[in-house]
Write a protein that holds these residues in place. Structure first.
Motif, PDB file in Angstrom:
ATOM      1  N   ASP A 121      -7.684  16.263 -14.761  1.00 13.04           N
ATOM      2  CA  ASP A 121      -6.621  15.550 -15.476  1.00 13.04           C
ATOM      3  C   ASP A 121      -5.532  15.073 -14.512  1.00 13.04           C
ATOM      4  N   LEU A 122      -5.120  15.951 -13.613  1.00 10.76           N
ATOM      5  CA  LEU A 122      -4.043  15.602 -12.693  1.00 10.76           C
ATOM      6  C   LEU A 122      -4.504  14.557 -11.679  1.00 10.76           C
ATOM      7  N   ASP A 123      -5.724  14.709 -11.183  1.00  9.85           N
ATOM      8  CA  ASP A 123      -6.272  13.710 -10.267  1.00  9.85           C
ATOM      9  C   ASP A 123      -6.268  12.334 -10.924  1.00  9.85           C
ATOM     10  N   ALA A 124      -6.585  12.288 -12.208  1.00 11.79           N
ATOM     11  CA  ALA A 124      -6.674  11.010 -12.918  1.00 11.79           C
ATOM     12  C   ALA A 124      -5.325  10.302 -13.009  1.00 11.79           C
ATOM     13  N   VAL A 125      -4.231  11.071 -13.062  1.00 12.62           N
ATOM     14  CA  VAL A 125      -2.892  10.477 -13.145  1.00 12.62           C
ATOM     15  C   VAL A 125      -2.626   9.614 -11.913  1.00 12.62           C
ATOM     16  N   ALA A 126      -2.884  10.169 -10.732  1.00 13.49           N
ATOM     17  CA  ALA A 126      -2.657   9.418  -9.498  1.00 13.49           C
ATOM     18  C   ALA A 126      -3.692   8.313  -9.319  1.00 13.49           C
ATOM     19  N   ARG A 127      -4.919   8.603  -9.675  1.00  9.80           N
ATOM     20  CA  ARG A 127      -6.007   7.642  -9.470  1.00  9.80           C
ATOM     21  C   ARG A 127      -5.796   6.371 -10.298  1.00  9.80           C
ATOM     22  N   LEU A 187      -4.491   5.958   0.517  1.00 10.38           N
ATOM     23  CA  LEU A 187      -5.324   4.761   0.585  1.00 10.38           C
ATOM     24  C   LEU A 187      -5.760   4.581   2.034  1.00 10.38           C
ATOM     25  N   TYR A 188      -7.045   4.322   2.246  1.00 16.43           N
ATOM     26  CA  TYR A 188      -7.617   4.231   3.586  1.00 16.43           C
ATOM     27  C   TYR A 188      -8.410   2.930   3.668  1.00 16.43           C
ATOM     28  N   ILE A 189      -7.799   1.920   4.269  1.00 16.99           N
ATOM     29  CA  ILE A 189      -8.353   0.569   4.261  1.00 16.99           C
ATOM     30  C   ILE A 189      -8.761   0.205   5.687  1.00 16.99           C
ATOM     31  N   PRO A 190     -10.054   0.269   5.999  1.00 18.15           N
ATOM     32  CA  PRO A 190     -10.511   0.043   7.380  1.00 18.15           C
ATOM     33  C   PRO A 190     -10.013  -1.276   7.950  1.00 18.15           C
ATOM     34  N   GLY A 191      -9.542  -1.206   9.187  1.00 15.75           N
ATOM     35  CA  GLY A 191      -9.078  -2.400   9.884  1.00 15.75           C
ATOM     36  C   GLY A 191      -7.684  -2.845   9.514  1.00 15.75           C
ATOM     37  N   LYS A 192      -7.072  -2.178   8.515  1.00 18.38           N
ATOM     38  CA  LYS A 192      -5.726  -2.568   8.094  1.00 18.38           C
ATOM     39  C   LYS A 192      -4.734  -1.420   8.199  1.00 18.38           C
ATOM     40  N   ALA A 193      -4.974  -0.353   7.429  1.00 14.95           N
ATOM     41  CA  ALA A 193      -3.972   0.710   7.395  1.00 14.95           C
ATOM     42  C   ALA A 193      -4.504   1.930   6.665  1.00 14.95           C
ATOM     43  N   GLY A 194      -3.836   3.029   6.895  1.00 17.25           N
ATOM     44  CA  GLY A 194      -4.042   4.237   6.104  1.00 17.25           C
ATOM     45  C   GLY A 194      -2.680   4.775   5.715  1.00 17.25           C
ATOM     46  N   VAL A 195      -2.555   5.189   4.461  1.00 16.41           N
ATOM     47  CA  VAL A 195      -1.298   5.744   3.969  1.00 16.41           C
ATOM     48  C   VAL A 195      -1.620   7.016   3.192  1.00 16.41           C
ATOM     49  N   ARG A 196      -0.946   8.093   3.524  1.00 13.38           N
ATOM     50  CA  ARG A 196      -1.056   9.327   2.743  1.00 13.38           C
ATOM     51  C   ARG A 196       0.318   9.981   2.721  1.00 13.38           C
ATOM     52  N   VAL A 197       0.675  10.560   1.598  1.00 14.28           N
ATOM     53  CA  VAL A 197       1.907  11.338   1.503  1.00 14.28           C
ATOM     54  C   VAL A 197       1.562  12.596   0.726  1.00 14.28           C
ATOM     55  N   PHE A 206      -6.464   2.360  -9.586  1.00 15.69           N
ATOM     56  CA  PHE A 206      -7.331   1.544 -10.442  1.00 15.69           C
ATOM     57  C   PHE A 206      -6.600   0.282 -10.896  1.00 15.69           C
ATOM     58  N   ARG A 207      -5.351   0.454 -11.255  1.00 10.68           N
ATOM     59  CA  ARG A 207      -4.543  -0.660 -11.765  1.00 10.68           C
ATOM     60  C   ARG A 207      -4.500  -1.819 -10.785  1.00 10.68           C
ATOM     61  N   GLU A 208      -4.484  -1.512  -9.492  1.00 10.43           N
ATOM     62  CA  GLU A 208      -4.371  -2.537  -8.454  1.00 10.43           C
ATOM     63  C   GLU A 208      -5.711  -2.880  -7.816  1.00 10.43           C
ATOM     64  N   GLY A 209      -6.794  -2.324  -8.356  1.00 10.73           N
ATOM     65  CA  GLY A 209      -8.112  -2.616  -7.804  1.00 10.73           C
ATOM     66  C   GLY A 209      -8.370  -1.981  -6.452  1.00 10.73           C
ATOM     67  N   LEU A 210      -7.682  -0.884  -6.161  1.00 13.99           N
ATOM     68  CA  LEU A 210      -7.788  -0.251  -4.837  1.00 13.99           C
ATOM     69  C   LEU A 210      -8.367   1.156  -4.888  1.00 13.99           C
ATOM     70  N   GLU A 211      -8.845   1.582  -6.047  1.00 14.81           N
ATOM     71  CA  GLU A 211      -9.312   2.974  -6.173  1.00 14.81           C
ATOM     72  C   GLU A 211     -10.440   3.287  -5.203  1.00 14.81           C
ATOM     73  N   TYR A 249       0.835  -1.205   0.000  1.00 11.69           N
ATOM     74  CA  TYR A 249       0.000   0.000   0.000  1.00 11.69           C
ATOM     75  C   TYR A 249       0.871   1.257   0.000  1.00 11.69           C
ATOM     76  N   TYR A 250       1.872   1.223   0.827  1.00  5.74           N
ATOM     77  CA  TYR A 250       2.779   2.369   0.986  1.00  5.74           C
ATOM     78  C   TYR A 250       3.440   2.725  -0.354  1.00  5.74           C
ATOM     79  N   HIS A 251       3.983   1.740  -1.038  1.00  8.39           N
ATOM     80  CA  HIS A 251       4.692   1.998  -2.287  1.00  8.39           C
ATOM     81  C   HIS A 251       3.743   2.487  -3.377  1.00  8.39           C
ATOM     82  N   LEU A 252       2.504   2.019  -3.393  1.00  7.46           N
ATOM     83  CA  LEU A 252       1.532   2.493  -4.373  1.00  7.46           C
ATOM     84  C   LEU A 252       1.229   3.979  -4.182  1.00  7.46           C
TER      85      LEU A 252
END
Length: 354
Positions: A265-271, A321-331, A275-280, A242-245
């Motif tokens: 447009d810029l939001d879509a670059v990160a998003r 990414l904010y995954i309940p019960g597992k982790a949250g990662v933001r940079v 999407f690629r990993e099924g985590l959007e 999650y962190y590396h993504l």
């Protein structure tokens, strides 16, 4: 300051207005230079007036030399009414999103000769392009937050509570010379980091997990904003994934910033990374926001934003990414749009391992 008033004159001409009435702190400070907590601006094609109380008379004279300074008594409405009566005003624009219903009705009842025209984002759009002096102050605000965070890192240890870390960080921010926190400091350890705006609690930092810290300072009115997700010990492979993504999403977005693209447009670059990993579905609906006299202002880097990026805009890029019960990662970094890309203003390393 005259260039900012000229922008107001252009707005008045475009909107067919004789005057502007400005009372919000951020717009009042931006267009006049006055930083006091109480004041009203009246702008016409040939007049700039600042109405305030006697606490701020001398301060206003010093900070707003292009304005006539008018000191009101106990009842400010009497003074506001008299100032309006001296001017030939038929149509006046006002800040419909920040002027309270009570204040608007009170002033409108006293000044009935005018047609009051509601403004929404027009003044915010003027403020979205930062001038050289603003960029200089924002750089200083960010430098203070960078230094405070650098000093905090050696203090962080497993077993500390989120509240303890928040108190230490806010002390260090003040020690380095800020005007106050830009917003409520966010400190969230392990699974609590899945709450995007977690309030610091007694929850303790744990080995082999994450610690998310999101904070900012205010300096001469201007904000900084930064988030780092720290490794405490050696998180497991799922957490590292999650962190590396999230880091990949940030890096790709920074690389793609350029004038002419939209916030969408810029939001879509990160998003697309998520999407690629099924985590959007675990991300938020926006990538970032403008930073200046307010912690959230234009431009908006969000889904469906048609706002076009221009040189001089300053905003955050903060995928998460904010995954309940597992982790949250933001940079999160703050960037400045240049003629052919962007400059990252945040200088704290993105990867920090305790």
């Amino acid at each position: 300051m005259n260039s900012r008033i000229n922008k107001l004159h252009n707005l008045m001409q475009e909107q067919g207005l004789d005057a502007l009435f400005i009372q919000s702190y951020e717009n009042r400070r931006y267009f006049s230079g006055f930083s006091g907590s109480n004041g009203y601006l009246l702008i016409t094609s040939g007049y700039c007036g600042l109405i305030t109380d006697q606490r701020y008379t001398e301060q206003a004279k010093e900070q707003a030399p292009d304005f006539e300074i008018i000191t009101h008594g106990i009842d400010p409405f009497v003074t506001i009414q008299s100032v309006f009566q001296d001017k030939e005003i038929s149509t006046i624009g006002f800040e419909s999103e920040s002027l309270s219903f009570h204040l608007f009705n009170k002033i409108k009842s006293l000044i009935q000769k005018c047609e009051w025209v509601p403004l929404t984002t027009e003044l915010l759009k003027i403020r979205r392009i930062k001038d050289d002096e603003e960029i200089k102050v924002i750089r200083k605000s960010i430098a203070i937050s960078d230094q405070a965070f650098k000093d905090l890192i050696p203090l962080i240890k497993p077993g500390m509570s989120e509240r303890e870390i928040a108190v230490e960080l806010e002390y260090l921010m003040g020690k380095h010379g800020h005007d106050g926190p830009a917003f409520g400091t966010i400190v969230a350890a392990d699974i609590r980091a899945a709450l995007p705006h977690a309030v610091p609690s007694n929850n303790q930092v744990k080995e082999n997990h994450f610690l998310l810290i999101d904070y900012g300072v205010k300096y001469q009115g201007y904000m900084s904003d930064m988030t780092r997700t720290l490794w405490i010990g050696n998180p497991n492979e799922e957490l590292k994934g999650y962190y590396h993504l999230v880091h990949e999403a940030l890096e790709r977005a920074v690389e793609e910033v350029k004038p002419g693209m939209t916030g969408h447009d810029l939001d879509a670059v990160a998003r697309e990374v998520f999407f690629r990993e099924g985590l959007e579905g675990y991300s938020l609906r926006g990538l970032g926001h403008g930073v200046g006299l307010q912690i959230h202002e234009n431009p908006r880097i969000v889904l469906q934003s048609e706002e076009v990026l221009e040189p001089g805009m300053v905003f955050t890029i903060e995928p998460g990414l904010y995954i309940p019960g597992k982790a949250g990662v933001r940079v999160e970094d703050v960037v400045l749009v240049t003629n052919n890309g962007c400059e990252v203003l945040t200088n704290t390393p993105r990867h920090i391992h305790i």
